[in-house]
Design a protein around this motif. Structure first.
Motif, PDB file in Angstrom:
ATOM      1  N   GLN A  42       0.825  -1.202   0.000  1.00  0.00           N
ATOM      2  CA  GLN A  42       0.000   0.000   0.000  1.00  0.00           C
ATOM      3  C   GLN A  42       0.866   1.262   0.000  1.00  0.00           C
ATOM      4  O   GLN A  42       0.556   2.245  -0.671  1.00  0.00           O
ATOM      5  N   LYS A  43       1.971   1.195   0.718  1.00  0.00           N
ATOM      6  CA  LYS A  43       2.890   2.328   0.749  1.00  0.00           C
ATOM      7  C   LYS A  43       3.599   2.498  -0.605  1.00  0.00           C
ATOM      8  O   LYS A  43       3.743   3.617  -1.111  1.00  0.00           O
ATOM      9  N   GLU A  44       4.067   1.420  -1.173  1.00  0.00           N
ATOM     10  CA  GLU A  44       4.792   1.481  -2.447  1.00  0.00           C
ATOM     11  C   GLU A  44       3.898   1.976  -3.582  1.00  0.00           C
ATOM     12  O   GLU A  44       4.326   2.722  -4.460  1.00  0.00           O
ATOM     13  N   LEU A  45       2.619   1.535  -3.577  1.00  0.00           N
ATOM     14  CA  LEU A  45       1.702   1.866  -4.671  1.00  0.00           C
ATOM     15  C   LEU A  45       0.969   3.177  -4.436  1.00  0.00           C
ATOM     16  O   LEU A  45       0.238   3.653  -5.310  1.00  0.00           O
ATOM     17  N   GLY A  46       1.104   3.742  -3.248  1.00  0.00           N
ATOM     18  CA  GLY A  46       0.455   5.001  -2.960  1.00  0.00           C
ATOM     19  C   GLY A  46      -1.045   4.906  -2.816  1.00  0.00           C
ATOM     20  O   GLY A  46      -1.770   5.851  -3.122  1.00  0.00           O
ATOM     21  N   GLY A  47      -1.533   3.781  -2.358  1.00  0.00           N
ATOM     22  CA  GLY A  47      -2.974   3.598  -2.173  1.00  0.00           C
ATOM     23  C   GLY A  47      -3.386   2.165  -2.453  1.00  0.00           C
ATOM     24  O   GLY A  47      -2.538   1.266  -2.577  1.00  0.00           O
ATOM     25  N   THR A  48      -4.686   1.944  -2.567  1.00  0.00           N
ATOM     26  CA  THR A  48      -5.201   0.571  -2.738  1.00  0.00           C
ATOM     27  C   THR A  48      -5.864   0.334  -4.091  1.00  0.00           C
ATOM     28  O   THR A  48      -6.489  -0.695  -4.304  1.00  0.00           O
ATOM     29  N   ASP A  49      -5.734   1.292  -5.033  1.00  0.00           N
ATOM     30  CA  ASP A  49      -6.405   1.140  -6.324  1.00  0.00           C
ATOM     31  C   ASP A  49      -5.907  -0.071  -7.111  1.00  0.00           C
ATOM     32  O   ASP A  49      -6.622  -0.600  -7.958  1.00  0.00           O
TER      33      ASP A  49
END
Length: 953
Positions: free
Chosen positions: A414-421
């Motif tokens: 979630q941190k690496e992708l900047g969210g849960t999309d």
């Protein structure tokens, strides 16, 4: 230190109990964890009460006997109290020195033997009248595996028995048990004549009393016992109301459709998916996707987990997280790990290369950093395309601890992708989802409800993903399931349901064009098939969807509000009006909302039909109550008593499966020979002969393919624009158009006429097939829907073609004249002067007879000529003067035929008498010196035809 065993009895973290009344969940307990549910008595009768027993071993007869006694006591108590319940063996209880609810596990030698002895004990302890109910309420034992702290398997399990005292089973009964498990004790109980004020010493009567089980057949409890017996009616009613309430609050499930949307980014196709690659994070699962990388936290995956079952096993490279440590160029790491060719399978908690699994408490310290390396690597833009990959957490085992590696892995992604999309979570059950959601909210501070699928079974998730691939969609068969999901219908399962013709959601989508050809053939002969309706949905079709389908669907919705498991809906229809077609079309229309089937044989054993129908209903979600009903079409049963018997058997079988809401609809299609209109009720629809104006409008502007052509051809409301649209591209210069015109004139004036297939093949230049189906009908192109095959019987039987119905032939003939200026005389002359029509052996004599019939038929009756309904007279009325040319061509085709000669002489004499300028027309329209000379001779001498030896000079 040996990490596979626990050195202390230190309590672990809270956990949920195994899902109630389920047997195939992948949920397993972890040693020393503590179940967060307390021992309890009756709650709302539906929420199960719990009782714990701190057994650690069932290896001797004495312990085994005690365990069985406890199950009988608990089972009888729940049945009398009308509450669901679960008794757990291998869990710390209030009488033990351990933590209440602590998972201990039980070592058991023979699980199957224990299950058999429990079943036998039910017969031994319960009295004869109650045995059947007890067997149905006390479920078979469930053996839930217990994992070590490092998630490896142990030799222990928790033994659980569920009790479900369904109101339809228990009704208003009370359940006593015998104190002694012997026939002698049961006989003594029957003969006991103890006074009512004293307890029966040979019987027991158990109830749930707060968190325990108590026997009311004691001296101190006799008053309470009598009141309890007296209140059984009220208690049973409360149970029934509780069941109905629990069914009523069932939420509408759309998660099958949601899964399809989320896993493809909205395209609903894996080939057109927004996501180019998939990253799977899992603990215990089996995936139908072809992922780029798998982060596997199951240390036993290679033995009996996901990797063991992965279909593309040969396309996998097994890695440890430490191999992803970035100490060199990204390209060098990718080449070293062979990431471009194969799936990278990363064992995140040991299990390979002698790397030991870690306890939850130690994992973050031992392996957490290296997992960060793996995640960072795959989230780089130069490794996977930015925003074009999806991370899927497959959680088929409940995650219940804050420090679980999966929670930490989610946090890092979630941190690496900047969210849960770009994250999707698929959970085993609602309990697993609730636990996972709470843990993620505590760790990440976010609500992931909108990114989770948790109401679908494994079969539904797997089937839905499979169906999103066009290749799989064509090669497999799928049934609709809960929430718009799909389940794969295995061939062996379909074969076992041999009394049912099952309609799948992707019926006829196999890409075989021959199916369409076969379908058109059935279509024109008035017999519908599934291919008929598939073809009707293709672009350009004008297939009539009757409004009755919507009426049937709406009425069925109302019927489904009943509490009966099986309801009957009657479709009564007049003979020959398409009732069977309407019933099949209804199934076709509803196939993505119902599991649809047709009963193959009305003489099939009804008990077998019932068994197979319920199997179809529960297929793919055996562990939960079905939410997708079955619609079974039964066609033309000759006895309504058989229909009622089938409904009763289905009802009884559903009750055994604890299915109460309406889940089976019998669509009973019956012909009505009575001229009287049957009474139309909430469970009946009548199909008459008339089409509504709205249904007729569906023909306009479309290429027509008719299912009810026979019905419509006999109606006065068949409109000519149907034929007009079909013949828009007609051109007499094309051979297939000439054949259509010829068939039209033949079928109008001689209903049983036809053209042999071999004649059409030769004329159209088609090669005759050595085997298989000829392509004559297909060669008619856009007019093929007007053509049907027929078999002409005689000394030599042969296959021929004709117009589908004489009424259609009449409309065609009219359309050829009004739109394409083709006169009857022109078509008839084409028929008479084309020698190729008379050169084939098959059907030559029949064709000559038919042509002769349309020329002279019904003209000569006692030397008088009828004044209507003849081809020659119609030609005379339509194009005055051209009838002579037709008759001259007829004389040339039928050498020296006296009937035609007489008819021609009579026609010419009539014209001469009427003074219509015959000679003027003759000089203008006939070749000088040829036909004119012939007619002149005929005028002088009626028998002068024989005198002319060279008529063509």
């Amino acid at each position: 230190k040996d990490q596979s065993t626990s050195s202390t009895n230190k309590p672990g973290r809270p956990c949920k109990p195994y899902p109630f009344c389920r047997y195939h969940d992948s949920y397993r307990y972890i040693i020393n964890n503590v179940i967060d549910t307390t021992e309890s008595g009756t709650l709302d009768m539906i929420e199960p009460c719990h009782e714990f027993k701190a057994y650690t071993s069932v290896t001797d007869k004495n312990t085994e006997s005690n365990l069985i006694d406890e199950v009988i006591r608990f089972g009888a108590a729940c049945m009398n109290s009308r509450t669901n319940g679960t008794i757990h063996f291998g869990i710390g209880d209030k009488h033990s020195e351990l933590i209440h609810g602590q998972v201990l596990g039980v070592v058991i030698k023979d699980k199957e033997d224990l299950a058999k002895k429990l079943k036998s004990a039910i017969d031994g302890y319960f009295f004869d009248k109650d045995k059947q109910s007890a067997h149905r309420c006390i479920k078979p034992p469930r053996f839930v595996g217990v994992l070590n702290r490092n998630r490896t398997s142990s030799d222990k399990c928790v033994i659980e028995v569920d009790i479900v005292p369904d109101s339809t089973i228990c009704k208003e009964n009370n359940y006593h048990t015998s104190k002694l498990y012997t026939k002698k004790a049961r006989k003594k109980a029957k003969q006991n004549t103890t006074a009512e004020t004293e307890p029966d010493q040979s019987k027991q009567f158990y109830i749930r009393d707060y968190s325990g089980t108590r026997n009311l057949l004691t001296e101190r409890s006799m008053k309470e016992y009598k009141k309890f017996i007296h209140d059984v009616k009220q208690r049973s009613q409360l149970r029934k109301e509780a069941e109905e309430k629990s069914l009523a609050v069932t939420e509408r499930n759309y998660q099958g459709s949601t899964l399809s949307e989320m896993i493809t980014g909205g395209s609903l196709s894996l080939e057109k998916s927004q996501f180019e690659q998939y990253v799977i994070v899992t603990n215990k699962a089996y995936s139908k996707l072809n992922p780029k990388v798998v982060l596997d936290f199951d240390p036993e995956s290679a033995k009996h987990g996901l990797l063991c079952h992965f279909e593309q096993h040969s396309a996998v490279n097994v890695h440890l997280p430490a191999q992803y440590k970035i100490t060199e160029q990204i390209e060098d790491i990718a080449n070293k790990l062979e990431l471009s060719q194969k799936t990278s399978w990363v064992f995140c908690n040991g299990g390979i290369e002698d790397e030991a699994p870690s306890d939850i408490d130690q994992w973050l310290m031992d392996k957490g950093a290296s997992i960060q390396d793996v995640i960072s690597f795959w989230c780089r833009k130069d490794v996977l395309p930015n925003k074009r990959f999806l991370v899927i957490f497959l959680l088929w085992s409940t995650v219940s601890e804050e420090l679980d590696p999966l929670v930490e892995t989610f946090y890092k992604f979630q941190k690496e992708l900047g969210g849960t999309d770009q994250i999707l979570c698929i959970c085993d059950s609602e309990n697993a989802f609730t636990s996972w959601k709470d843990l993620i909210e505590a760790r990440c501070g976010i609500d992931i409800s909108g990114r989770c699928i948790y109401k679908l079974s494994f079969a539904e998730v797997s089937g839905t993903i499979l169906s999103l691939s066009s290749k799989n969609h064509r090669s497999n068969r799928f049934l609709t399931s809960d929430g718009g999901s799909r389940v794969l219908l295995m061939p062996e399962v379909e074969h076992s349901l041999n009394t049912l013709d099952i309609l799948c959601v992707n019926q006829c989508e196999g890409g075989n064009e021959d199916n369409i050809v076969i379908d058109k053939d059935l279509y024109r002969e008035g017999k519908a098939s599934w291919q008929t309706f598939y073809y009707s949905e293709q672009p350009g079709s004008s297939f009539i969807k009757q409004k009755k389908i919507d009426l049937i669907e709406n009425k069925v919705k109302v019927l489904r509000s009943q509490t009966k498991a099986c309801v009957l809906f009657n479709l009564i229809h007049a003979p020959g009006c398409g009732g069977t077609t309407l019933a099949m079309h209804t199934l076709w229309t509803l196939r993505d909302r119902y599991r649809c089937a047709v009963l193959k044989d009305n003489d099939a054993d009804l008990s077998v039909v019932t068994d197979q129908l319920v199997k179809l209903l529960t297929y793919g979600h055996e562990e939960k109550l079905p939410h997708v009903p079955v619609m079974l079409m039964i066609d033309d049963f000759d006895d309504m008593k058989k229909v009622a018997k089938l409904q009763q058997l289905i009802e009884e079988e559903c009750i055994k499966k604890n299915i109460k809401s309406t889940q089976v609809i019998l669509l009973n299609c019956m012909r009505s020979e009575s001229p009287l209109l049957p009474e139309v009720t909430k469970d009946t629809v009548f199909l008459g002969n008339d089409l509504s104006d709205e249904e007729q409008k569906q023909f306009t502007g479309k290429k027509p393919i008719k299912t009810f052509y026979e019905l419509m051809a006999m109606k006065t409301n068949l409109k000519s624009h149907f034929i007009h649209n079909t013949l828009k591209t007609f051109s007499i210069d094309e051979k297939h158009a000439k054949l259509l015109a010829i068939l039209t004139i033949l079928n109008v004036y001689c209903e049983d006429s036809s053209l042999s297939v071999s004649l059409c093949q030769k004329y159209l230049g088609l090669s005759k097939p050595i085997c298989g189906t000829d392509r004559v009908q297909e060669a008619f192109g856009k007019f093929s829907n007007l053509i049907s095959y027929t078999t002409v019987k005689g000394e030599l039987e042969y296959k021929a073609v004709k117009i589908i119905h004489p009424k259609f032939a009449e409309f065609c003939l009219r359309e050829l004249k009004t739109t394409h200026k083709m006169t009857k005389a022109e078509i008839t002359n084409l028929l008479l002067t084309t020698d190729e029509f008379y050169e084939t052996t098959d059907g030559k004599l029949k064709l000559l007879e038919d042509v002769h019939h349309i020329i002279v038929g019904r003209h000569l009756v006692e030397q008088s000529i009828p004044i209507k309904n003849t081809l020659i007279q119609d030609i005379e009325n339509e194009t005055p003067g051209l009838e002579e040319k037709v008759l001259l061509n007829s004389l040339e085709r039928f050498k020296n035929d006296p009937s035609i000669t007489q008819l021609l002489n009579h026609t010419i004499a009539k014209k001469r008498r009427e003074g219509l300028g015959f000679w003027n027309r003759l000089s203008r329209e006939h070749i000088p010196g040829c036909r004119g000379l012939l007619v002149f001779q005929l005028l002088i001498c009626p028998s002068g035809f024989q005198c002319i030896s060279t008529p063509h000079k």
